[in-house]
Design an enzyme around this catalytic site. Sequence first.
Site, PDB file in Angstrom:
ATOM      1  N   SER A 154     103.167 -73.745  18.385  1.00 21.46           N
ATOM      2  CA  SER A 154     103.316 -74.447  17.113  1.00 21.46           C
ATOM      3  C   SER A 154     104.960 -74.640  16.739  1.00 21.46           C
ATOM      4  O   SER A 154     105.263 -75.387  15.887  1.00 21.46           O
ATOM      5  CB  SER A 154     102.350 -73.929  16.011  1.00 21.46           C
ATOM      6  N   HIS A 162     105.167 -70.556   9.715  1.00 23.76           N
ATOM      7  CA  HIS A 162     105.746 -71.661  10.537  1.00 23.76           C
ATOM      8  C   HIS A 162     106.975 -72.117   9.961  1.00 23.76           C
ATOM      9  O   HIS A 162     107.332 -72.266   8.933  1.00 23.76           O
ATOM     10  CB  HIS A 162     104.807 -72.684  10.990  1.00 23.76           C
TER      11      HIS A 162
END
Length: 293
Positions: free
Chosen positions: A45, A273
């Site tokens: 990711s 993230h």
Amino acid sequence: MRIPAQQRTVAALAAVTGIAALGLGAGPAAADAPDPLRYVALGDSYSAGSGVLPLDPGAPLLCARTSKNYPHLLAASLGAKLTDVTCGGAQTKDFTTAQYPGVAPQFDALKSDTDLVTLTIGGNDNNTFINAILACGSSGLLSGGKGSPCKDTYGTTFKDQIETKTYPAVKASLDRIKARSPRAKVAILGYPWITPAKAVPGCFAKMPIAEGDIPYLRDLQTHLNGAARRAASETGTTFVDMAAASDAHDACRPARERWIEPVLFGTDFVPVHPNAAGEAGMAARTAEVLNLP
């Protein structure tokens, strides 16, 4: 006047893009221009840019891949032909087996004539890092942010998993990339800093981790990046160190400064993230380390 870090990142990418454009325009004729680099982007990711919009229309929805991830930005700056198979949640096993139904193993994208390969990988193996974040977040909430309950409970458990399982899996994966694409330049990126080196005021509201566990998680991430660095060194792979570049851009920083979105009060739909600035920072740093034309 000091230029903000995000503006410096954008400027660095613009400079790289400009150099590439000048190089293309300097040739004697378009017909004589060299073939573009064949670039394959692998990874999880952090490579896919999961959480950043807009989504890549050519990507499987479950991968949550953005068209603004660092592979897309890097490919644009290099004028490269990109094959992006990055996918949120990927582990090293997903290089050789299907991560989801209809999603091919990532190594299927590697060819004998591939010129460039980049990846981030390892953070999801054994669920080590997500388990650490969840465990330390839960412990932090129960302790009201005091002490080091996560460190006291888990000790070296997460680091041991990295050493015994993640590191050998990453090293084996890099060896297999070299075997499949022997002429390719291969670069594995370290993960940008998620937490600061020590607890800072206001951090607990965004990242509910006890003050003593902030350096514990930072040390865990150092160990994970160190495993990737060691695997790279032992396989003749380039390691892109994000430590200095991402310092002062962790999830506890204000929105205008951070590269990583926090657990709470973030702006992207996937917490912990990289945001768009983080992906741009990873692209700029990779371009700097690779020093490709």
